[in-house]
Scaffold this motif. Structure first.
Motif, mmCIF file in Angstrom:
data_model
loop_
_atom_site.group_PDB
_atom_site.id
_atom_site.type_symbol
_atom_site.label_atom_id
_atom_site.label_comp_id
_atom_site.label_asym_id
_atom_site.label_seq_id
_atom_site.Cartn_x
_atom_site.Cartn_y
_atom_site.Cartn_z
ATOM 1 N N PHE A 21 65.538 10.345 -32.959
ATOM 2 C CA PHE A 21 66.217 11.010 -31.848
ATOM 3 C C PHE A 21 65.936 12.492 -32.045
ATOM 4 C CE2 PHE A 21 70.444 10.771 -29.301
ATOM 5 C CZ PHE A 21 69.936 11.668 -28.374
ATOM 6 N N ASP A 22 64.837 12.951 -31.451
ATOM 7 C CA ASP A 22 64.358 14.306 -31.699
ATOM 8 C C ASP A 22 63.989 14.988 -30.391
ATOM 9 O OD1 ASP A 22 62.022 12.963 -31.048
ATOM 10 O OD2 ASP A 22 61.243 12.971 -33.090
ATOM 11 N N ALA A 23 63.234 16.063 -30.484
ATOM 12 C CA ALA A 23 62.872 16.863 -29.313
ATOM 13 C C ALA A 23 62.115 16.052 -28.263
ATOM 14 C CB ALA A 23 62.045 18.073 -29.741
ATOM 15 N N ARG A 24 61.397 15.046 -28.681
ATOM 16 C CA ARG A 24 60.667 14.195 -27.738
ATOM 17 C C ARG A 24 61.631 13.342 -26.912
ATOM 18 N NH1 ARG A 24 59.436 9.031 -27.708
ATOM 19 N NH2 ARG A 24 60.187 8.712 -29.831
ATOM 20 N N LEU A 25 62.699 12.883 -27.525
ATOM 21 C CA LEU A 25 63.639 11.964 -26.885
ATOM 22 C C LEU A 25 64.782 12.678 -26.151
ATOM 23 C CD1 LEU A 25 64.172 8.858 -26.794
ATOM 24 C CD2 LEU A 25 65.714 9.208 -28.703
ATOM 25 N N ALA A 26 65.172 13.844 -26.615
ATOM 26 C CA ALA A 26 66.363 14.533 -26.099
ATOM 27 C C ALA A 26 66.360 14.764 -24.584
ATOM 28 C CB ALA A 26 66.569 15.849 -26.847
ATOM 29 N N LEU A 44 82.371 6.222 -23.149
ATOM 30 C CA LEU A 44 80.942 6.009 -23.381
ATOM 31 C C LEU A 44 80.726 5.866 -24.874
ATOM 32 C CD1 LEU A 44 77.985 5.855 -22.420
ATOM 33 C CD2 LEU A 44 77.869 8.335 -22.738
ATOM 34 N N VAL A 45 80.126 4.753 -25.260
ATOM 35 C CA VAL A 45 79.817 4.478 -26.660
ATOM 36 C C VAL A 45 78.302 4.578 -26.818
ATOM 37 C CG1 VAL A 45 79.913 2.765 -28.507
ATOM 38 C CG2 VAL A 45 81.795 2.920 -26.855
ATOM 39 N N ILE A 46 77.859 5.461 -27.699
ATOM 40 C CA ILE A 46 76.425 5.595 -27.974
ATOM 41 C C ILE A 46 76.124 4.824 -29.250
ATOM 42 C CG2 ILE A 46 74.527 7.186 -28.419
ATOM 43 C CD1 ILE A 46 76.168 9.332 -26.934
ATOM 44 N N ASP A 47 75.336 3.779 -29.114
ATOM 45 C CA ASP A 47 74.988 2.924 -30.255
ATOM 46 C C ASP A 47 73.748 3.499 -30.935
ATOM 47 O OD1 ASP A 47 74.351 0.962 -32.081
ATOM 48 O OD2 ASP A 47 74.302 -0.671 -30.617
ATOM 49 N N LEU A 48 73.945 4.023 -32.149
ATOM 50 C CA LEU A 48 72.867 4.656 -32.911
ATOM 51 C C LEU A 48 72.346 3.765 -34.041
ATOM 52 C CD1 LEU A 48 74.342 8.263 -33.212
ATOM 53 C CD2 LEU A 48 72.637 7.434 -31.585
ATOM 54 N N THR A 49 72.588 2.475 -33.960
ATOM 55 C CA THR A 49 72.203 1.543 -35.022
ATOM 56 C C THR A 49 70.732 1.673 -35.406
ATOM 57 O OG1 THR A 49 73.907 -0.013 -34.341
ATOM 58 C CG2 THR A 49 72.104 -0.893 -35.679
ATOM 59 N N GLN A 50 69.854 1.805 -34.435
ATOM 60 C CA GLN A 50 68.416 1.841 -34.723
ATOM 61 C C GLN A 50 67.886 3.238 -35.019
ATOM 62 O OE1 GLN A 50 65.925 -0.572 -32.209
ATOM 63 N NE2 GLN A 50 67.646 -1.883 -31.685
ATOM 64 N N VAL A 51 68.701 4.271 -34.791
ATOM 65 C CA VAL A 51 68.255 5.651 -35.007
ATOM 66 C C VAL A 51 68.327 5.986 -36.493
ATOM 67 C CG1 VAL A 51 68.709 8.082 -34.484
ATOM 68 C CG2 VAL A 51 69.005 6.345 -32.701
ATOM 69 N N ARG A 52 67.182 6.267 -37.083
ATOM 70 C CA ARG A 52 67.101 6.596 -38.512
ATOM 71 C C ARG A 52 67.062 8.095 -38.753
ATOM 72 N NH1 ARG A 52 68.729 2.066 -39.294
ATOM 73 N NH2 ARG A 52 67.397 0.263 -39.325
ATOM 74 N N PHE A 53 66.662 8.865 -37.738
ATOM 75 C CA PHE A 53 66.512 10.316 -37.886
ATOM 76 C C PHE A 53 66.983 10.998 -36.610
ATOM 77 C CE2 PHE A 53 64.011 14.101 -36.924
ATOM 78 C CZ PHE A 53 64.269 14.875 -38.033
ATOM 79 N N MET A 54 67.738 12.072 -36.773
ATOM 80 C CA MET A 54 68.159 12.897 -35.644
ATOM 81 C C MET A 54 67.987 14.345 -36.042
ATOM 82 S SD MET A 54 71.890 13.233 -33.749
ATOM 83 C CE MET A 54 71.878 11.640 -32.957
ATOM 84 N N ASP A 55 67.356 15.137 -35.167
ATOM 85 C CA ASP A 55 67.215 16.560 -35.443
ATOM 86 C C ASP A 55 68.165 17.348 -34.541
ATOM 87 O OD1 ASP A 55 66.015 16.671 -32.928
ATOM 88 O OD2 ASP A 55 64.056 17.321 -33.671
ATOM 89 N N SER A 56 68.035 18.663 -34.557
ATOM 90 C CA SER A 56 68.953 19.512 -33.784
ATOM 91 C C SER A 56 68.837 19.269 -32.284
ATOM 92 C CB SER A 56 68.710 20.985 -34.107
ATOM 93 O OG SER A 56 67.393 21.360 -33.773
#
Length: 110
Positions: A21-26, A44-56
């Motif tokens: 979940f980075d600049a490409r996805l934001a 609203l529930v954001i399911d981050l189960t598959q997200v391994r990395f998040m940047d600013s």
């Protein structure tokens, strides 16, 4: 952005099916939130189960969602260790509640 939207009673679940979940996805995430904002019930529930990395950029997109949904609840589900630490470091965990599962998040509204 690969995702699914699931309506669960008073909750809308946005399941992010990406590892990063980075600049490409934001920007796409913000577009999806803008489209969802009118149809989200109370939570609203954001399911981050598959997200391994998040940047600013990802963090900023989630915060933009928090601001956009004023008056409604926003929470995240199953953030992986790195994402959980980022939320804690930036104190976003004080604004956005983290749950271990979708069922836990939904149970709060039941």
């Amino acid at each position: 952005m690969q995702h699914e939207i699931i309506n669960q009673g008073q909750c809308t679940v946005l399941q992010i099916n990406e590892e990063r979940f980075d600049a490409r996805l934001a920007p796409d995430f913000r577009t999806q939130l803008t489209a969802l904002a009118q149809s989200v019930d109370a939570h609203l529930v954001i399911d981050l189960t598959q997200v391994r990395f998040m940047d600013s950029s990802g963090l900023g997109a989630v915060m933009a969602g928090y601001k956009m949904l004023r008056g409604k609840k926003l929470s995240v589900v199953n953030p992986q260790r790195a994402v959980k630490e980022l939320l804690k470091l930036t104190r976003m965990d004080q604004l956005i509640t983290c749950y271990e599962s979708i069922d836990d998040a939904i149970a709060v509204d039941a």
